[in-house]
Design a protein around this motif. Structure first.
Motif, PDB file in Angstrom:
ATOM      1  N   TYR A 501       0.821  -1.212   0.000  1.00 51.40           N
ATOM      2  CA  TYR A 501       0.000   0.000   0.000  1.00 51.40           C
ATOM      3  C   TYR A 501       0.858   1.267   0.000  1.00 51.40           C
ATOM      4  N   ASP A 505      -1.299   3.282  -2.202  1.00 55.27           N
ATOM      5  CA  ASP A 505      -2.176   4.171  -1.433  1.00 55.27           C
ATOM      6  C   ASP A 505      -1.557   4.384  -0.053  1.00 55.27           C
ATOM      7  N   LYS A 507      -2.162   6.418   2.373  1.00 56.20           N
ATOM      8  CA  LYS A 507      -3.089   6.634   3.487  1.00 56.20           C
ATOM      9  C   LYS A 507      -3.542   5.305   4.083  1.00 56.20           C
ATOM     10  N   LYS A 508      -3.865   4.347   3.218  1.00 56.36           N
ATOM     11  CA  LYS A 508      -4.261   3.027   3.724  1.00 56.36           C
ATOM     12  C   LYS A 508      -3.091   2.324   4.415  1.00 56.36           C
ATOM     13  N   GLU A 510      -0.934   3.809   6.244  1.00 52.36           N
ATOM     14  CA  GLU A 510      -0.915   4.356   7.604  1.00 52.36           C
ATOM     15  C   GLU A 510      -2.010   3.731   8.458  1.00 52.36           C
ATOM     16  N   GLN A 511      -3.175   3.477   7.867  1.00 52.41           N
ATOM     17  CA  GLN A 511      -4.271   2.861   8.619  1.00 52.41           C
ATOM     18  C   GLN A 511      -3.896   1.453   9.089  1.00 52.41           C
TER      19      GLN A 511
END
Length: 655
Positions: A501, A505, A507-508, A510-511
């Motif tokens: 990721y 992506d 941001k994902k 980091e999630q």
């Protein structure tokens, strides 16, 4: 002697013979039989008793000789005794021929004869037929029969031999009946467990058998008990060896190395060589000489002889006796053509003679004879990789996989797929590697025969890691998401998903980063780590924890001067210490070259240079000159006025 007296004496001797037989006193029985035969040489009953007594005394050759001489034209049929003597003297072929003749004459099967047939089949290595005969006997006799327990013991031994000789045999159908009383049952049950690979269970049964045999002294002499305990201990040592308890196994083997039982001595010698391998080749050769002796060959089972003779071939290989190794391996292949290890020994002998190409060609020829052999194929691949031939190794693996296409269980084994993918990668065929992994994943996910296996998870991880490495991040994300859904606590899968990721992506990424377990630092001393971690240089010191780093001033250490050994610092050093010894003023020539100091070119000592010098010859003698002569260094003569005293005296001690 009158006939009445002779009959009375014969009657008395027969009474004594019956008593001796009932008391199992075989030595006395033999003496009484000989006395009766001496009185009446044609007494058939006495002759028959003698034959049986000789068998009980394990004098089988004498019993065979007596049967051939005394019962050639007799009405008494001793075929059963003759077959048993053949069996005990390892004459298995004539024993089977005579047994088949006897079975053809009998209308109803005799349990005793069937029992002997099963023993003969077991000795010939025909374990499957032996199991069938033993099971048929158990069905025909009741549990009250005296042979029931003994047949049950031998049935377990036949089942163990069947599994040992044929690993592909269906052994799940073999029921193991354990016994709390019979040590033989416990021993043979342990053999079945060993053949199945359940070493721990085998060890428990052997320890039970040892305890039962050690406690059970009734019906066995001390010598018989020691022999049985030696057999059990040997097998127990083997279980320790399989579990990696080498010291415990060696302690048992050393105690049994000089056993009177040649079978025990042979097995122990072989197992010790297997443990020590090439540490002491001379000692290994001595031990294997015991294991390969004629006496041991007559007593060992076929699968035991196969292992021992194969180890003997390996010993020749380790000893660099390549010709002898190859000759012996060829002989063994004729006896045991299904043993793939022998083909590997032949190739190893060629390879160790620095003939790698020839060894690979030999393995290819063997693989043509045995196309389904995994060992030969993988040995070929190994040698090709050692010779930096990944393309040839890939071809070999593909040809082997071509024979397995109909068998998905074998074709899609994780190990084979992993090797195939790696070889594709080594040969620059990344696309084919991905296709192979995708194909394997589809089969493992959709084929019902693979639902119970854990192979798909490991393969999906390998696929995802490979896609991540080759820059196919979106596909790697899909694979890692599948793994995380299957097991949300799998930290390795979560880490891979975050890495994928991060490229697609962030941001994902980091999630999912919050899902990773926190690093536990409570048990660490940070200040101590900073002083010892290689990344932090000792030259940097933090005066203020919140302040910048400052460079610590370097202090040069003053070292004390190094003096030569036994030197006095107050004494004046020798000014000629740097000159070679022969140029120093204190140098003295030794030996025969002493006179060479006074020798030189002719006329060198004359003033004026002498005849042929740069000056003219001073024939008129020495004249004073007005020039001041240069100071001449004083020459030290090697001769003294009393030089004659210093001469060596020759012929010392002669008159």
């Amino acid at each position: 002697m009158s006939s009445t007296t002779k009959e009375q004496e014969t009657k008395t001797l027969f009474a004594d013979l019956k008593k001796a037989i009932d008391e199992y006193d075989d030595e006395s029985s033999l003496e009484l039989c000989e006395k009766i035969i001496k009185l009446n040489p044609d007494d058939q009953l006495a002759l028959q008793c003698k034959v049986v007594t000789l068998i009980r005394l394990e004098k089988y050759k004498e019993a065979l000789t007596m049967i051939a001489r005394q019962f050639r034209n007799s009405d008494i049929d001793l075929s059963y005794e003759k077959i048993y003597c053949y069996y005990r003297t390892n004459q298995l072929m004539p024993a089977m021929e005579l047994l088949n003749e006897l079975k053809a004459k009998q209308k109803n099967a005799d349990p005793s004869l069937s029992y002997l047939e099963a023993q003969l089949l077991y000795s010939q290595g025909q374990f499957e037929k032996a199991v069938q005969v033993y099971e048929s006997i158990l069905k025909s006799i009741g549990k009250d029969n005296r042979l029931y327990d003994e047949i049950q013991v031998n049935l377990l031994a036949a089942k163990a031999g069947l599994i040992f000789s044929n690993k592909d045999a269906v052994n799940d159908n073999i029921n193991i009946q354990e016994s709390a009383d019979l040590y033989e049952v416990a021993y043979n049950a342990a053999s079945v467990y060993l053949a199945r690979g359940d070493v721990k269970k085998a060890q428990e049964q052997l320890e039970l058998a040892y305890k039962q045999c050690n406690d059970k002294s009734q019906g066995m002499s001390k010598e018989e008990q020691e022999e049985e305990l030696a057999v059990i201990s040997t097998q127990l040592g083997y279980t320790y060896q399989l579990q990696g308890r080498v010291k415990d196994a060696m302690n048992i083997y050393k105690q049994l190395l000089n056993s009177a039982d040649i079978t025990v001595a042979a097995v122990v010698s072989n197992n010790m060589v297997a443990i020590e391998q090439d540490k002491d080749l001379e000692d290994a050769a001595k031990k294997l000489k015991i294991a390969t002796s004629k006496e041991a060959d007559a007593r060992l089972k076929n699968y035991q002889k196969r292992v021992i003779f194969m180890n003997d071939s390996l010993l020749q290989l380790y000893s660099q006796k390549y010709s002898a190794c190859r000759d012996q391996a060829h002989k063994l292949i004729e006896k045991y053509p299904d043993n793939d290890s022998l083909y590997l020994i032949l190739a190893s002998a060629t390879y160790h003679q620095h003939k790698a190409t020839k060894a690979i060609e030999e393995l290819k020829q063997y693989s043509e004879k045995k196309p389904s052999s995994v060992a030969i194929r993988f040995a070929t691949i190994q040698l090709q990789l050692l010779e930096s031939q990944p393309a040839a190794a890939l071809t070999t693996l593909q040809s082997y996989l071509g024979t397995l296409k109909e068998n998905k269980q074998q074709y899609y084994q994780p190990g084979l797929i992993a090797l195939l993918v790696w070889l594709y990668e080594q040969t620059g065929q990344s696309e084919k590697a991905i296709e192979t992994l995708d194909d394997a994943s589809d089969v493992w996910n959709n084929d019902m025969s693979f639902k119970s296996t854990t192979a798909p998870t490991s393969t999906i991880k390998q696929t995802a890691a490979f896609k991540l490495k080759t820059g196919r991040f979106q596909e790697a994300v899909a694979d890692y998401e599948q793994l995380v859904k299957a097991d949300p606590s799998d930290a390795q899968a979560i880490a891979g998903l975050i890495a994928a990721y991060a490229e697609v992506d962030p941001k994902k990424a980091e999630q999912y980063g919050n899902a990773l377990p926190a690093v536990a630092l409570g048990h660490l001393d940070i200040e101590t780590l900073e002083t010892i971690v290689p990344g932090v240089k000792r030259g940097y010191v933090r005066k203020d924890p919140n302040g910048p780093r400052t460079v610590k001033p370097k202090s040069k250490k003053k070292r004390a001067p190094l003096y030569p050994k036994n030197m006095d610092p107050q004494a004046q050093p020798d000014p000629e210490r740097w000159l070679p010894k022969y140029e120093r003023s204190t140098f003295r020539m030794k030996g025969k070259n002493k006179k060479a100091l006074n020798k030189g070119p002719q006329g060198v000592s004359l003033q004026g240079g002498g005849i042929g010098g740069t000056g003219s010859a001073n024939i008129g003698g020495n004249k004073k000159t007005t020039t001041t002569p240069e100071p001449v260094k004083e020459k030290v003569s090697t001769s003294t006025p009393n030089s004659s005293k210093n001469k060596k005296k020759k012929g010392k001690g002669r008159r």
